[in-house]
Design a protein around this motif. Structure first.
Motif, PDB file in Angstrom:
ATOM      1  N   SER A  43      42.457 -51.003 -17.711  1.00 25.38           N
ATOM      2  CA  SER A  43      42.492 -50.923 -16.253  1.00 25.38           C
ATOM      3  C   SER A  43      42.984 -52.258 -15.713  1.00 25.38           C
ATOM      4  CB  SER A  43      41.098 -50.606 -15.702  1.00 25.38           C
ATOM      5  OG  SER A  43      40.221 -51.678 -15.950  1.00 25.38           O
ATOM      6  N   SER A  44      43.096 -52.363 -14.402  1.00 23.64           N
ATOM      7  CA  SER A  44      43.551 -53.627 -13.821  1.00 23.64           C
ATOM      8  C   SER A  44      42.516 -54.728 -14.022  1.00 23.64           C
ATOM      9  CB  SER A  44      43.853 -53.452 -12.338  1.00 23.64           C
ATOM     10  OG  SER A  44      42.680 -53.063 -11.644  1.00 23.64           O
ATOM     11  N   ILE A  45      41.234 -54.380 -13.964  1.00 27.13           N
ATOM     12  CA  ILE A  45      40.185 -55.368 -14.222  1.00 27.13           C
ATOM     13  C   ILE A  45      40.202 -55.771 -15.690  1.00 27.13           C
ATOM     14  CG2 ILE A  45      37.688 -55.726 -14.287  1.00 27.13           C
ATOM     15  CD1 ILE A  45      37.508 -54.047 -11.771  1.00 27.13           C
ATOM     16  N   GLY A  46      40.431 -54.829 -16.572  1.00 21.76           N
ATOM     17  CA  GLY A  46      40.527 -55.139 -17.991  1.00 21.76           C
ATOM     18  C   GLY A  46      41.720 -56.028 -18.299  1.00 21.76           C
ATOM     19  N   LEU A  47      42.826 -55.810 -17.593  1.00 20.63           N
ATOM     20  CA  LEU A  47      44.005 -56.650 -17.795  1.00 20.63           C
ATOM     21  C   LEU A  47      43.716 -58.084 -17.386  1.00 20.63           C
ATOM     22  CD1 LEU A  47      47.043 -56.878 -18.454  1.00 20.63           C
ATOM     23  CD2 LEU A  47      47.483 -56.352 -16.065  1.00 20.63           C
ATOM     24  N   LEU A  48      43.029 -58.255 -16.290  1.00 18.89           N
ATOM     25  CA  LEU A  48      42.760 -59.595 -15.779  1.00 18.89           C
ATOM     26  C   LEU A  48      41.659 -60.314 -16.553  1.00 18.89           C
ATOM     27  CD1 LEU A  48      43.275 -61.674 -13.504  1.00 18.89           C
ATOM     28  CD2 LEU A  48      41.496 -60.519 -12.219  1.00 18.89           C
ATOM     29  N   HIS A  49      40.578 -59.612 -16.847  1.00 14.71           N
ATOM     30  CA  HIS A  49      39.406 -60.253 -17.432  1.00 14.71           C
ATOM     31  C   HIS A  49      39.288 -60.107 -18.945  1.00 14.71           C
ATOM     32  CE1 HIS A  49      37.329 -61.418 -13.748  1.00 14.71           C
ATOM     33  NE2 HIS A  49      37.811 -60.313 -13.216  1.00 14.71           N
ATOM     34  N   PHE A  50      40.108 -59.274 -19.575  1.00 16.79           N
ATOM     35  CA  PHE A  50      39.997 -59.084 -21.021  1.00 16.79           C
ATOM     36  C   PHE A  50      41.297 -59.417 -21.746  1.00 16.79           C
ATOM     37  CE2 PHE A  50      40.085 -56.461 -24.886  1.00 16.79           C
ATOM     38  CZ  PHE A  50      38.958 -56.952 -25.517  1.00 16.79           C
ATOM     39  N   TRP A  51      42.394 -58.754 -21.376  1.00 23.09           N
ATOM     40  CA  TRP A  51      43.628 -58.899 -22.141  1.00 23.09           C
ATOM     41  C   TRP A  51      44.294 -60.250 -21.952  1.00 23.09           C
ATOM     42  CZ3 TRP A  51      43.935 -56.028 -26.096  1.00 23.09           C
ATOM     43  CH2 TRP A  51      43.427 -54.735 -26.071  1.00 23.09           C
ATOM     44  N   ALA A  52      44.268 -60.801 -20.751  1.00 23.13           N
ATOM     45  CA  ALA A  52      44.916 -62.100 -20.529  1.00 23.13           C
ATOM     46  C   ALA A  52      44.248 -63.216 -21.332  1.00 23.13           C
ATOM     47  CB  ALA A  52      44.949 -62.428 -19.034  1.00 23.13           C
ATOM     48  N   PRO A  53      42.913 -63.390 -21.254  1.00 22.29           N
ATOM     49  CA  PRO A  53      42.319 -64.448 -22.081  1.00 22.29           C
ATOM     50  C   PRO A  53      42.387 -64.156 -23.577  1.00 22.29           C
ATOM     51  CG  PRO A  53      40.655 -63.478 -20.643  1.00 22.29           C
ATOM     52  CD  PRO A  53      41.938 -62.818 -20.348  1.00 22.29           C
ATOM     53  N   LEU A  54      42.346 -62.876 -23.952  1.00 22.57           N
ATOM     54  CA  LEU A  54      42.460 -62.551 -25.366  1.00 22.57           C
ATOM     55  C   LEU A  54      43.862 -62.866 -25.886  1.00 22.57           C
ATOM     56  CD1 LEU A  54      40.731 -61.409 -27.668  1.00 22.57           C
ATOM     57  CD2 LEU A  54      41.720 -59.179 -27.169  1.00 22.57           C
ATOM     58  N   ALA A  55      44.875 -62.682 -25.066  1.00 20.64           N
ATOM     59  CA  ALA A  55      46.238 -63.031 -25.473  1.00 20.64           C
ATOM     60  C   ALA A  55      46.388 -64.541 -25.646  1.00 20.64           C
ATOM     61  CB  ALA A  55      47.247 -62.524 -24.441  1.00 20.64           C
ATOM     62  N   VAL A  56      45.768 -65.315 -24.760  1.00 22.30           N
ATOM     63  CA  VAL A  56      45.808 -66.776 -24.893  1.00 22.30           C
ATOM     64  C   VAL A  56      45.069 -67.203 -26.158  1.00 22.30           C
ATOM     65  CG1 VAL A  56      45.061 -68.946 -23.843  1.00 22.30           C
ATOM     66  CG2 VAL A  56      46.071 -67.153 -22.431  1.00 22.30           C
ATOM     67  N   ALA A  57      43.924 -66.572 -26.435  1.00 14.70           N
ATOM     68  CA  ALA A  57      43.163 -66.899 -27.650  1.00 14.70           C
ATOM     69  C   ALA A  57      43.956 -66.564 -28.899  1.00 14.70           C
ATOM     70  CB  ALA A  57      41.833 -66.146 -27.647  1.00 14.70           C
ATOM     71  N   CYS A  58      44.585 -65.408 -28.927  1.00 16.83           N
ATOM     72  CA  CYS A  58      45.395 -65.032 -30.098  1.00 16.83           C
ATOM     73  C   CYS A  58      46.587 -65.965 -30.254  1.00 16.83           C
ATOM     74  CB  CYS A  58      45.865 -63.587 -29.970  1.00 16.83           C
ATOM     75  SG  CYS A  58      44.555 -62.389 -30.184  1.00 16.83           S
ATOM     76  N   GLY A  59      47.185 -66.367 -29.147  1.00 15.90           N
ATOM     77  CA  GLY A  59      48.294 -67.319 -29.218  1.00 15.90           C
ATOM     78  C   GLY A  59      47.858 -68.656 -29.794  1.00 15.90           C
ATOM     79  N   ALA A  60      46.689 -69.133 -29.402  1.00 15.27           N
ATOM     80  CA  ALA A  60      46.180 -70.397 -29.939  1.00 15.27           C
ATOM     81  C   ALA A  60      45.847 -70.275 -31.422  1.00 15.27           C
ATOM     82  CB  ALA A  60      44.951 -70.841 -29.153  1.00 15.27           C
ATOM     83  N   ILE A  61      45.300 -69.141 -31.824  1.00 13.32           N
ATOM     84  CA  ILE A  61      44.974 -68.935 -33.235  1.00 13.32           C
ATOM     85  C   ILE A  61      46.248 -68.861 -34.068  1.00 13.32           C
ATOM     86  CG2 ILE A  61      44.000 -67.287 -34.884  1.00 13.32           C
ATOM     87  CD1 ILE A  61      41.895 -66.624 -32.714  1.00 13.32           C
ATOM     88  N   PHE A  62      47.243 -68.118 -33.607  1.00 13.96           N
ATOM     89  CA  PHE A  62      48.509 -68.030 -34.343  1.00 13.96           C
ATOM     90  C   PHE A  62      49.232 -69.370 -34.389  1.00 13.96           C
ATOM     91  CE2 PHE A  62      48.553 -63.323 -33.211  1.00 13.96           C
ATOM     92  CZ  PHE A  62      48.043 -62.968 -34.437  1.00 13.96           C
ATOM     93  N   TYR A  63      49.160 -70.125 -33.290  1.00 11.17           N
ATOM     94  CA  TYR A  63      49.787 -71.443 -33.273  1.00 11.17           C
ATOM     95  C   TYR A  63      49.122 -72.370 -34.299  1.00 11.17           C
ATOM     96  CZ  TYR A  63      51.106 -76.075 -31.631  1.00 11.17           C
ATOM     97  OH  TYR A  63      51.555 -77.355 -31.566  1.00 11.17           O
ATOM     98  N   GLY A  64      47.804 -72.350 -34.331  1.00  5.51           N
ATOM     99  CA  GLY A  64      47.091 -73.181 -35.279  1.00  5.51           C
ATOM    100  C   GLY A  64      47.296 -72.751 -36.717  1.00  5.51           C
ATOM    101  N   ALA A  65      47.418 -71.462 -36.941  1.00  6.71           N
ATOM    102  CA  ALA A  65      47.620 -70.960 -38.298  1.00  6.71           C
ATOM    103  C   ALA A  65      49.035 -71.248 -38.808  1.00  6.71           C
ATOM    104  CB  ALA A  65      47.355 -69.463 -38.344  1.00  6.71           C
ATOM    105  N   ARG A  66      50.015 -71.222 -37.928  1.00  8.86           N
ATOM    106  CA  ARG A  66      51.410 -71.421 -38.355  1.00  8.86           C
ATOM    107  C   ARG A  66      51.777 -72.897 -38.449  1.00  8.86           C
ATOM    108  NH1 ARG A  66      54.920 -67.498 -39.802  1.00  8.86           N
ATOM    109  NH2 ARG A  66      56.488 -68.779 -38.817  1.00  8.86           N
ATOM    110  N   ARG A  67      51.005 -73.750 -37.820  1.00  6.28           N
ATOM    111  CA  ARG A  67      51.316 -75.189 -37.826  1.00  6.28           C
ATOM    112  C   ARG A  67      50.981 -75.790 -39.187  1.00  6.28           C
ATOM    113  NH1 ARG A  67      51.955 -78.989 -33.384  1.00  6.28           N
ATOM    114  NH2 ARG A  67      51.459 -81.023 -34.226  1.00  6.28           N
ATOM    115  N   SER A  68      51.859 -76.600 -39.671  1.00  7.91           N
ATOM    116  CA  SER A  68      51.617 -77.168 -41.010  1.00  7.91           C
ATOM    117  C   SER A  68      51.108 -78.594 -40.948  1.00  7.91           C
ATOM    118  CB  SER A  68      52.893 -77.152 -41.829  1.00  7.91           C
ATOM    119  OG  SER A  68      53.927 -77.811 -41.160  1.00  7.91           O
TER     120      SER A  68
END
Length: 68
Positions: A43-68
């Motif tokens: 929903s729109s609330i789920g997009l704002l309060h769930f998916w956006a911060p989860l996307a930032v968290a996944c991006g940080a995890i992938f960035y940290g995992a790929r960095r050598s």
């Protein structure tokens, strides 16, 4: 920097689940007039309060995992 981004991503992912599934419904339930709203992930609330911060968290995890 690698460890910092991994820790940040993991903590943000945990905080996202706690925020969306505990604090958002709790805040609605504390409304004195009552709350009949449902908080769906797709929903729109789920997009704002769930998916956006989860996307930032996944991006940080992938960035940290790929960095050598």
């Amino acid at each position: 920097m690698k460890m910092l981004s991994l820790i940040f991503g993991l903590l943000l992912a945990i905080a996202t689940f706690v925020w969306f599934f505990y604090f958002v419904p709790l805040g609605c339930g504390m409304n004195p007039t009552g709350c009949r709203e449902r908080f769906d992930v797709l929903s729109s609330i789920g997009l704002l309060h769930f998916w956006a911060p989860l996307a930032v968290a996944c991006g940080a995890i992938f960035y940290g995992a790929r960095r050598s």
